[in-house]
Design a protein around this motif. Structure first.
Motif, PDB file in Angstrom:
ATOM      1  N   SER A   1      42.081  42.672  36.812  1.00 25.03           N
ATOM      2  CA  SER A   1      41.210  41.534  37.092  1.00 25.03           C
ATOM      3  C   SER A   1      41.965  40.544  37.974  1.00 25.03           C
ATOM      4  O   SER A   1      43.174  40.659  38.161  1.00 25.03           O
ATOM      5  N   ALA A   2      41.230  39.589  38.540  1.00 22.05           N
ATOM      6  CA  ALA A   2      41.851  38.672  39.501  1.00 22.05           C
ATOM      7  C   ALA A   2      43.059  37.967  38.892  1.00 22.05           C
ATOM      8  O   ALA A   2      44.116  37.845  39.523  1.00 22.05           O
ATOM      9  N   GLY A   3      42.921  37.498  37.653  1.00 24.79           N
ATOM     10  CA  GLY A   3      44.025  36.777  37.028  1.00 24.79           C
ATOM     11  C   GLY A   3      45.190  37.702  36.725  1.00 24.79           C
ATOM     12  O   GLY A   3      46.358  37.329  36.889  1.00 24.79           O
ATOM     13  N   GLN A   4      44.892  38.913  36.291  1.00 25.29           N
ATOM     14  CA  GLN A   4      45.970  39.867  36.010  1.00 25.29           C
ATOM     15  C   GLN A   4      46.746  40.190  37.278  1.00 25.29           C
ATOM     16  O   GLN A   4      47.967  40.275  37.287  1.00 25.29           O
TER      17      GLN A   4
ATOM     18  N   PRO B   1      43.459  31.763  40.211  1.00 24.47           N
ATOM     19  CA  PRO B   1      42.636  32.601  39.344  1.00 24.47           C
ATOM     20  C   PRO B   1      43.132  32.671  37.899  1.00 24.47           C
ATOM     21  O   PRO B   1      42.596  33.458  37.121  1.00 24.47           O
ATOM     22  N   LEU B   2      44.117  31.871  37.538  1.00 24.70           N
ATOM     23  CA  LEU B   2      44.641  31.954  36.174  1.00 24.70           C
ATOM     24  C   LEU B   2      43.760  31.178  35.191  1.00 24.70           C
ATOM     25  O   LEU B   2      43.196  30.145  35.547  1.00 24.70           O
ATOM     26  N   ASP B   3      43.670  31.673  33.954  1.00 24.12           N
ATOM     27  CA  ASP B   3      42.899  30.949  32.949  1.00 24.12           C
ATOM     28  C   ASP B   3      43.751  29.812  32.380  1.00 24.12           C
ATOM     29  O   ASP B   3      44.933  29.661  32.711  1.00 24.12           O
TER      30      ASP B   3
ATOM     31  N   ASN C   1      41.556  35.556  31.279  1.00 24.55           N
ATOM     32  CA  ASN C   1      41.726  36.583  32.309  1.00 24.55           C
ATOM     33  C   ASN C   1      41.576  37.969  31.689  1.00 24.55           C
ATOM     34  O   ASN C   1      42.136  38.248  30.637  1.00 24.55           O
TER      35      ASN C   1
ATOM     36  N   GLU D   1      34.240  32.723  40.591  1.00 28.31           N
ATOM     37  CA  GLU D   1      35.211  31.684  40.935  1.00 28.31           C
ATOM     38  C   GLU D   1      34.963  31.113  42.325  1.00 28.31           C
ATOM     39  O   GLU D   1      35.805  31.200  43.212  1.00 28.31           O
TER      40      GLU D   1
ATOM     41  N   HIS E   1      37.029  29.028  35.760  1.00 28.77           N
ATOM     42  CA  HIS E   1      38.052  28.594  34.817  1.00 28.77           C
ATOM     43  C   HIS E   1      38.028  27.083  34.643  1.00 28.77           C
ATOM     44  O   HIS E   1      38.543  26.558  33.674  1.00 28.77           O
TER      45      HIS E   1
END
Ligand code: HEM
Ligand SMILES: Nc1ncnc2c1ncn2[C@@H]1O[C@H](COP(=O)(O)OP(=O)(O)OP(=O)(O)O)[C@@H](O)[C@H]1O
Ligand SMILES: Nc1ncnc2c1ncn2[C@@H]1O[C@H](COP(=O)(O)OP(=O)(O)OP(=O)(O)O)[C@@H](O)[C@H]1O
Ligand SMILES: [Mg+2]
Ligand SMILES: [Mg+2]
Lengths: 242, 214, 221, 221, 214
Positions: free
Chosen positions: B144-147, B172-174, E53, E168, E200
């Motif tokens: 995923s984007a954050g990963q 993109p991080l949570d 994420n 996002e 987010h």
């Protein structure tokens, strides 16, 4: 000749110099071409080739220019790559289409000459092929530059290609020695003197000089045009910003 | 604390002591983006690079990394030679993260760690620090984007270097990982690192701020 | 050293992926070598005469096919930025990229070339020479091809622009190799062709990385 | 209708970009056709015999070269998602993509093919047939090639995998076209080969889009 | 108000009246990401999709767009046929923005407008609304991250559709444009649109919220 690039590297000086040099070379080229063609067409028929020998006066200088212009292109590219000099780059850019033109002329006249001499317009021998490769290199250079929007990047990419492509020059020149080909070996400039009769040699040399000064004139005109185009673009940018 | 000791151990010989920008100007596509940008960043300091879209933040980061030519001004890395400083002293994490979508996360992290001069042990520790261990055998395109961003950021830890150049690292991080990466940044600063980050939101660590006016 | 070997491994793996491993590479080669006789007609004499040459051209074209993305992917996804930011000189990086490319595609193709030529009807005693030519030629193709790939980075017309830049550079090795094969087949001295091919390959390996690195820096800035 | 014409224009422009416009396309063709005689040797009889066939194989390879990114770019940058999200059926979209590909590269190549063949020594009266074959063949290559390009989406081994999937599909048109050219050159009836080629092209145009659309849907989900 | 009248004019015949998710579950790579997700979204409503994420926000958006298969549950678009609703009733703007870096912004915007059924006039208005006019002749690869995102978002305005699926959308935008795009979202809702956005940070418009627990 070392002073020439240094002297001309100043754009103002270059523009002043080329303003009178370009037309001068043009006039010299016209005079030499008139004399050369006159001598060429009044020269006796060749006992083997008949009238077709006269293609030589067009073909051989064109073939020689094909390589010579590439040397100029390579030299200008080298200077633009090392010194990041805009004028050298303009010179390289202006040389490429001229070189492509001379190469095409050599190919076409050679093909026309080949029909009576070898019985075919085209054979795949090493010299002919390496000239074709030279032509393709000019085309690749033009295509590469045309496909990049950023002038600085286009200049550097083109310069790198031009220098890499210079590998082909010795192949063009020595192809007749390295492979036994249909094409004539060196006979004009040869160790131990020319093997060509003076009636043919004289007009040939005059035509070569005519081609060279025609190229000099066109090249200067091309560089001037390039300089103007860039100045106009810079002015337009300034205008857009203010 | 044990982790910190290993992750932020000696930064090697090419330690940048100070980043100094003097009168920097950048031109892109014939337009002068900005001029006269000055900055001094010492060990332990962070700087948030802000400014509207298109003002030239990314361009400035790339110029510091030596990827874009400056129109005027200069970038100095203490008394280090700039080729050496760029080669061994800094990390750059941009929008384009250099990860090949067809390779696995493990292959990519291992390669970039090696490339930065890190060891296999560092790969494991970096993956643990960014909670990537479970994901290492997935192809990058499946992340995923954050990963994926975490994978890109893990390179920062895998080979320790003094200066981090980050281009919108947090986006993109949570929430949890913004905080988590804030902790990692704070550790880096504590152990004598420097951070220059282009952001639109405030950085999660105490930082100077440099605003670029387009 | 570990940095360089890691790069070589990565590049080989990526090229293997781009090229699709030995099965795919050789399959491609077999396909090209089959298309030619199909297009030309099956008379054995005609075929045997052109067999080594055809295998040789197929090699050049196969190299071309796998080349055009040598730098482009890295350029677009930002990996080239990171490869530049390293104490390793970009010239060496480019050298290793091309070497990886050659290991993953050039070397398997060189193994396949004699087989394809013999399948087309070439004399078996030509095999060692075909193999040598293919090995050297592949090296020359990989390194000159890399120049084209690097130069067309960021150009509006990628893809075939690479081909247009590269083909003139491919012509000399094709001539040299083809000449050597032809001479051998007709019982003439063939070593000069092979020597020229070797010289050209050596020169591309020497000059190629310089040109590629300059072209990459230019594209990035 | 305007949606479809916009797509066709875009695809043609992109393929033109990938292929690099007429200058580059034709230059490539000239280059490929140049390599062959160099590798085989310059004897005119030998060359003339294989000229039409070689021009024909070069066409197949040129199509192959420009094909492998037909879908991949759109897949990786998300455009394929958006192309799927439309009232236009994906089959029609794929059809237009291939058509654009053919307009930008197949058609100029078909123009260049007879010229290259004649330069290699083919008889000038072969030119119309070569042109017809190249036109139909290009269509077949574009539509069968598209299937390979779509199938290898998201596969670990893209690139040459396309080639391996595609080459078997390229074989029948190469045989039919080569057969027609050969028959014409030897004064035999040639129209059946051309008819078969036309039938194959028609079939690929009909079936290709269905297969491509299915492969794309599969890769996306 | 004049602009709104033209930009958010009649949404055509394929107007989605309601988006309904019932008991949705998605499986990726053998793992069940979530199950039992329900949502009802009516005209004029927005929903912020949140979650850590890797929880499956992007996957859910793609499932609504029909690009990913649901493991269980169903997606309904009022009483519209779902193929029709997906073809003509919704916009999807993801991380991968579908813009070709070698083409100019104008070419790309014009194409996607046509593809969505918009007109040349709509291209101009969308470019104006997102302040792209000055940039239209640049190649996409030369745009900054925020400019590029604005180009991707401009497609939303160029062809009016009821349901916006946004992944996002705000991240690379600067403060001014976050607000600016908030205004555009508010207008869309006002004129009867629906928005489902994975985020987010809070959305700049009043919105329901749906949290996915990974
Ligand atoms: C398309 C066909 C041909 C091409 C591309 C071609 C190319 C060339 C080139 C590159 C040179 C040498 C320039 C140099 O060494 O710097 C040359 C010279 C020459 N060519 Fe051709 N040629 C062609 C056809 C012919 C034909 C058919 C003839 C006549 C039999 C011919 C006769 C000559 C002669 C006499 C020279 C001067 C040789 C010397 O003194 O060095 N060429 N040509
Ligand atoms: N290669 C290039 N050629 C021409 N112009 C460029 C190039 N790269 C960037 N630009 C222009 O330079 C300006 C600054 O770009 P940059 O990416 O540095 O902005 P930024 O501050 O990072 O913006 P953002 O917040 O949107 O990321 C933009 O207007 C962009 O269009
Ligand atoms: N094609 C795929 N194959 C296998 N697994 C996948 C695939 N795509 C996504 N995944 C996995 O599914 C999970 C959810 O991914 P998704 O992109 O939907 O998350 P997300 O909620 O959007 O996260 P983020 O906030 O990081 O964008 C992730 O763990 C990811 O690794
Ligand atoms: Mg930026
Ligand atoms: Mg997501």
């Amino acid at each position: 000749m070392n002073w020439a690039p240094a002297f001309l590297s100043n754009p103002e000086r270059f523009m002043a110099f080329s303003r009178w040099a370009a037309p001068m070379f043009g006039v010299i080229a016209a005079i030499l071409a008139a004399v050369g063609l006159y001598l060429g067409f009044t020269a006796p028929e060749d006992y083997q080739q008949g009238q077709t020998v006269r293609i030589m006066f067009i073909h051989v200088p064109a073939a020689y220019m094909a390589s010579f212009v590439y040397v100029c292109l390579g030299g200008a590219s080298f200077l633009s790559l090392i010194f990041r000099h805009a004028l050298a780059d303009a010179a390289a850019q202006a040389a490429a289409p001229l070189g492509a033109g001379f190469t095409l002329l050599a190919l076409v006249t050679g093909a026309l000459w080949g029909r009576p001499m070898w019985g075919a317009f085209w054979v795949w021998d090493a010299r002919l092929t390496s000239v074709l490769v030279l032509f393709l290199l000019y085309v690749a250079y033009i295509a590469l530059r045309a496909s990049m929007d950023d002038e600085v990047k286009a200049a550097r990419a083109g310069a790198i290609l031009a220098l890499v492509g210079a590998i082909n020059l010795p192949i063009v020149h020595y192809s007749v020695d390295w492979w036994n080909t249909l094409h004539q070996g060196a006979s004009v400039f040869k160790r131990g003197g020319s093997s060509l009769a003076p009636v043919f040699l004289q007009p040939l040399l005059i035509m070569a000089l005519a081609y060279t000064s025609a190229f000099g004139s066109l090249w200067l005109v091309g560089i001037r045009g390039e300089v103007w185009r860039r100045r106009a673009e810079a002015a337009a940018l300034r205008a857009a910003r203010s | 604390m044990r982790r910190r000791a290993t992750l932020f151990k000696r930064l090697g010989d090419s330690v940048i002591e100070q980043l100094l920008l003097r009168g920097c100007a950048i031109r892109r596509g014939g337009r002068l983006l900005f001029e006269g940008v000055d900055l001094s960043l010492r060990r332990g300091e962070a700087c948030a690079l802000t400014g509207p879209n298109g003002s030239g933040k990314t361009s400035l980061l790339r110029a510091v990394a030596g990827l874009v030519r400056l129109e005027a001004g200069e970038v100095a890395f203490g008394d280090l030679d700039s080729a050496e400083a760029r080669g061994e002293g800094l990390h750059f994490v941009g929008h384009a993260d250099g990860l090949k979508s067809s390779r696995t996360a493990r292959e990519e992290l291992a390669f970039w760690t090696r490339w930065g001069g890190g060891t296999d042990g560092a790969v494991r520790e970096a993956a643990e620090a960014l909670d990537l261990v479970r994901l290492l055998d997935l192809e990058v395109r499946r992340l995923s984007a954050g990963q994926r961003r975490r994978l890109a950021l893990s390179r920062l830890l895998a080979a320790p270097r003094a200066l981090w150049l980050l281009d919108e690292p947090l986006s993109p991080l949570d929430a949890r990982w913004r905080e988590g990466f804030g902790v990692l940044m704070a550790r880096h600063l504590e152990s004598g690192g420097m951070i220059l980050a282009a952001v639109h939101d405030p950085l999660p660590v105490a930082a100077k701020s440099l605003e670029i006016i387009g | 050293m570990s940095r360089l070997s890691a790069l070589l491994v990565r590049e080989t793996a990526l090229a293997w992926g781009r090229g699709g491993g030995p099965l795919v590479t050789v399959g491609f080669y077999a396909g090209v070598a089959t298309l030619l006789p199909l297009a030309i007609g099956p008379e054995p004499e005609r075929l045997a005469a052109i067999a080594p040459g055809a295998a040789w051209v197929a090699l050049a074209l196969a190299s071309l096919l796998s080349l055009d993305r040598l730098f482009e992917r890295d350029y677009e996804d930002g990996a080239l930025d990171l490869l530049t930011l390293s104490p390793t000189p970009l010239e060496l990086t480019c050298f290793l990229k091309c070497l990886g490319q050659w290991l993953a595609t050039g070397a398997p193709l060189a193994l396949a070339a004699p087989i394809a030529a013999i399948a087309l009807g070439a004399k078996p005693d030509l095999a060692p020479l075909i193999f040598a030519c293919a090995l050297l030629g592949g090296l020359a193709f990989a390194f000159t091809g890399g120049i084209g790939a690097a130069l067309s980075l960021g150009a509006r017309r990628g893809g075939l622009l690479t081909a247009v830049i590269v083909l003139p550079l491919f012509v000399p090795p094709v001539i040299f190799g083809g000449g050597a094969l032809d001479a051998f087949a007709s019982g003439l001295p063939w070593s000069s062709g092979l020597a020229l091919l070797g010289a050209y390959a050596a020169m591309s390996v020497a000059i190629g990385p310089l040109a590629m690195a300059a072209a990459c820096r230019n594209a990035l800035s």
